[in-house]
Design a protein around this motif. Structure first.
Motif, PDB file in Angstrom:
ATOM      1  N   GLU A 344     -21.858  10.066  90.520  1.00  0.00           N
ATOM      2  CA  GLU A 344     -21.535  10.550  91.859  1.00  0.00           C
ATOM      3  C   GLU A 344     -22.747  11.145  92.566  1.00  0.00           C
ATOM      4  O   GLU A 344     -22.851  11.050  93.791  1.00  0.00           O
ATOM      5  N   THR A 345     -23.645  11.763  91.814  1.00  0.00           N
ATOM      6  CA  THR A 345     -24.744  12.492  92.453  1.00  0.00           C
ATOM      7  C   THR A 345     -26.084  11.760  92.412  1.00  0.00           C
ATOM      8  O   THR A 345     -26.908  11.943  93.311  1.00  0.00           O
ATOM      9  N   ALA A 346     -26.314  10.952  91.387  1.00  0.00           N
ATOM     10  CA  ALA A 346     -27.649  10.369  91.172  1.00  0.00           C
ATOM     11  C   ALA A 346     -28.020   9.381  92.273  1.00  0.00           C
ATOM     12  O   ALA A 346     -27.171   8.654  92.800  1.00  0.00           O
ATOM     13  N   ARG A 347     -29.317   9.350  92.587  1.00  0.00           N
ATOM     14  CA  ARG A 347     -29.857   8.395  93.560  1.00  0.00           C
ATOM     15  C   ARG A 347     -31.001   7.615  92.929  1.00  0.00           C
ATOM     16  O   ARG A 347     -31.747   8.154  92.115  1.00  0.00           O
ATOM     17  N   VAL A 348     -31.139   6.364  93.322  1.00  0.00           N
ATOM     18  CA  VAL A 348     -32.211   5.509  92.824  1.00  0.00           C
ATOM     19  C   VAL A 348     -33.443   5.689  93.713  1.00  0.00           C
ATOM     20  O   VAL A 348     -33.391   5.448  94.921  1.00  0.00           O
ATOM     21  N   VAL A 349     -34.545   6.114  93.114  1.00  0.00           N
ATOM     22  CA  VAL A 349     -35.815   6.238  93.835  1.00  0.00           C
ATOM     23  C   VAL A 349     -36.580   4.920  93.757  1.00  0.00           C
ATOM     24  O   VAL A 349     -37.134   4.449  94.752  1.00  0.00           O
ATOM     25  N   SER A 350     -36.577   4.309  92.583  1.00  0.00           N
ATOM     26  CA  SER A 350     -37.193   2.995  92.401  1.00  0.00           C
ATOM     27  C   SER A 350     -36.620   2.387  91.134  1.00  0.00           C
ATOM     28  O   SER A 350     -36.130   3.106  90.258  1.00  0.00           O
ATOM     29  N   ALA A 351     -36.690   1.057  91.050  1.00  0.00           N
ATOM     30  CA  ALA A 351     -36.154   0.396  89.860  1.00  0.00           C
ATOM     31  C   ALA A 351     -36.779  -0.980  89.708  1.00  0.00           C
ATOM     32  O   ALA A 351     -37.110  -1.648  90.687  1.00  0.00           O
ATOM     33  N   ALA A 352     -36.941  -1.396  88.455  1.00  0.00           N
ATOM     34  CA  ALA A 352     -37.352  -2.761  88.123  1.00  0.00           C
ATOM     35  C   ALA A 352     -36.316  -3.306  87.149  1.00  0.00           C
ATOM     36  O   ALA A 352     -36.098  -2.725  86.082  1.00  0.00           O
ATOM     37  N   ILE A 353     -35.673  -4.423  87.512  1.00  0.00           N
ATOM     38  CA  ILE A 353     -34.553  -4.968  86.755  1.00  0.00           C
ATOM     39  C   ILE A 353     -34.872  -6.399  86.347  1.00  0.00           C
ATOM     40  O   ILE A 353     -35.302  -7.209  87.184  1.00  0.00           O
ATOM     41  N   THR A 354     -34.661  -6.706  85.076  1.00  0.00           N
ATOM     42  CA  THR A 354     -34.829  -8.076  84.581  1.00  0.00           C
ATOM     43  C   THR A 354     -33.517  -8.535  83.961  1.00  0.00           C
ATOM     44  O   THR A 354     -32.924  -7.811  83.154  1.00  0.00           O
ATOM     45  N   TRP A 355     -33.073  -9.757  84.370  1.00  0.00           N
ATOM     46  CA  TRP A 355     -31.823 -10.300  83.847  1.00  0.00           C
ATOM     47  C   TRP A 355     -32.080 -11.679  83.242  1.00  0.00           C
ATOM     48  O   TRP A 355     -32.581 -12.584  83.911  1.00  0.00           O
TER      49      TRP A 355
END
Length: 448
Positions: A344-355
């Protein structure tokens, strides 16, 4: 030899008289101890028993049919044995051994029962006499215990319709400021509210937390305090089910090291299975045509408590049916002392995702086709044609992935203009083809 025989009756007499004297002394000590205990518990509490016998040299006692009662609780035990009594001092009453058999406790509207309680190196804290006829505090927050073994524990809580059993439980080093250890076998909990829930755990070990400190915090403020002791959790065969299975995990191992300024965690779930909640559910599993998820999860994180920042480095999900996910991310607004509300509270500042896909891509396309009431093959061809003709390099990369998912791992990078709520990321990614959405997200897609 002839001189010894006349002395034997005298020796026997001395032994008999001495034994009687020791017994009389022990009985007087026991009666005095019981009187002191009754005075200490106050006028609104009572202590009774059927029989009381002192043990050797007045260092303990045996009781039968024991009952302790005050306005908030009643405790009964068929047999009680005390040993190694060391007397009262500044720290409190020290008891080397306390064993209770066939125990029942009624408190706060709940009933607890145990076949046996075996406590070693117990210190009962000294406390002030009750004020205004109030019952003496149970002192769970301030007693000290070397080891406690509990056999066949059962809790019945009518208010919450909860029934819980534990076959065997051991607690070591319980006391304020001490790193404690909990070892538990065969936990079973049933919550009879609609819908019914059943929770079982074959084995649980929890090593490191200050249990007494947490109990004291709950009693005094109703909240858990920040735990700075390093701890480790090891759970085997956990199951949550209702009319159908909901969650199962073969093993969960998690270690955490926390200080005033940083927080590090390493958690691994082996053979985690999560089922959809039913065919009428709008869960992602149902939406994408799966009835359950099966896989392994490994999360390594490092947090800055003062700034409320958390870094996943990385989080990996390996599912033989769906595919493999790797996430490295920076999050903020992390409530480290109440991690249950992180979504509910967390926010994404940056992310790198591999699928790395096995079947999820085709399931997503089929779900989208169904939602548009369009044949799957026709929808796929239209979608691929649209993506390959796009002016956006990210959309063309997505098209290459969907054309041949097994050959093209999908990589997504997120660097939003301002942090985005974690719960909104999925919605935003589903609209990634819209430049007005992708640009503020700082979204780029590639296929190496």
């Amino acid at each position: 030899m002839k001189k010894i025989f006349p002395a034997l009756p005298m020796v026997a007499l001395v032994l008999v008289v001495g034994s009687w004297g020791l017994h009389h002394f022990a009985q007087r000590r026991l009666e005095a101890g019981i009187a002191d205990f009754r005075a200490a518990i106050g006028p609104n509490a009572s202590f009774s028993y059927a029989t009381a016998k002192p043990r050797t040299l007045a260092r303990g006692a045996r009781f039968t049919s024991v009952t302790y009662h005050n306005p908030v609780m009643t405790l009964t035990a068929a047999n009680v044995r005390l040993g190694g009594m060391k007397g009262n001092n500044v720290q409190g009453e020290k008891i080397g051994s306390l064993i209770l058999q066939k125990v029942q406790v009624m408190a706060w509207g709940n009933t607890f029962s145990l076949d046996e309680v075996d406590l070693s190196d117990l210190t009962l804290p000294n406390g002030a006499r009750p004020v205004d006829n109030a019952p003496q505090s149970l002192g769970f927050d301030s007693l000290v215990l070397g080891e406690g073994v509990f056999t066949n524990f059962h809790l019945a809580a009518p208010a919450t319709q909860t029934d819980m059993t534990v076959a065997h439980m051991r607690v070591d080093h319980y006391g304020l400021g001490q790193a404690s250890h909990l070892d538990l076998d065969h936990l079973a909990t049933q919550i009879n509210l609609t819908p019914t829930r059943r929770i079982t755990v074959d084995h649980l070990e929890l090593d490191g937390p200050d249990f007494a400190g947490q109990v004291a915090s709950l009693i005094q403020s109703g909240h858990l305090v920040h735990e700075t002791h390093p701890y480790r959790v090891d759970l085997k065969k956990g199951v949550i089910e209702s009319s159908h299975p909901l969650l199962q995990v073969d093993r969960l191992v998690s270690s955490r090291t926390s200080t005033e300024v940083e927080d590090k965690m390493d958690s691994r779930l082996t053979n985690l299975a999560i089922w959809s909640t039913g065919t009428d559910s709008i869960s992602l599993l149902n939406a994408f045509g799966y009835d359950h998820f099966m896989g392994n999860v490994h999360v390594v994180s490092a947090g800055d408590r003062s700034a409320g920042h958390l870094r996943l480095e990385p989080m990996t999900v390996e599912s033989p049916d769906m595919g493999n996910l790797t996430v490295i991310a920076e999050l903020d607004q992390i409530p480290f002392d109440d991690m249950l509300v992180v979504p509910e509270t967390a926010r994404v500042v940056s992310a790198a995702i591999t699928w790395e896909d096995r079947s999820l891509a085709s399931h997503v396309i089929e779900a989208l086709a169904r939602s548009r009431e369009t044949p799957v093959d026709a929808y796929r061809q239209t979608l691929l044609a649209s993506l390959s003709a796009s002016d956006d390099a990210s959309m063309r990369a997505l098209g290459r992935f969907l054309q041949s998912p097994a050959d093209h791992p999908l990589q997504l990078a997120l660097r939003p203009m301002k942090p985005v709520n974690l719960m909104m990321i999925g919605v935003a990614l589903s609209m990634a083809s819209d430049p007005s959405i992708a640009a503020p997200l700082g979204l780029t897609i590639s296929t190496p």
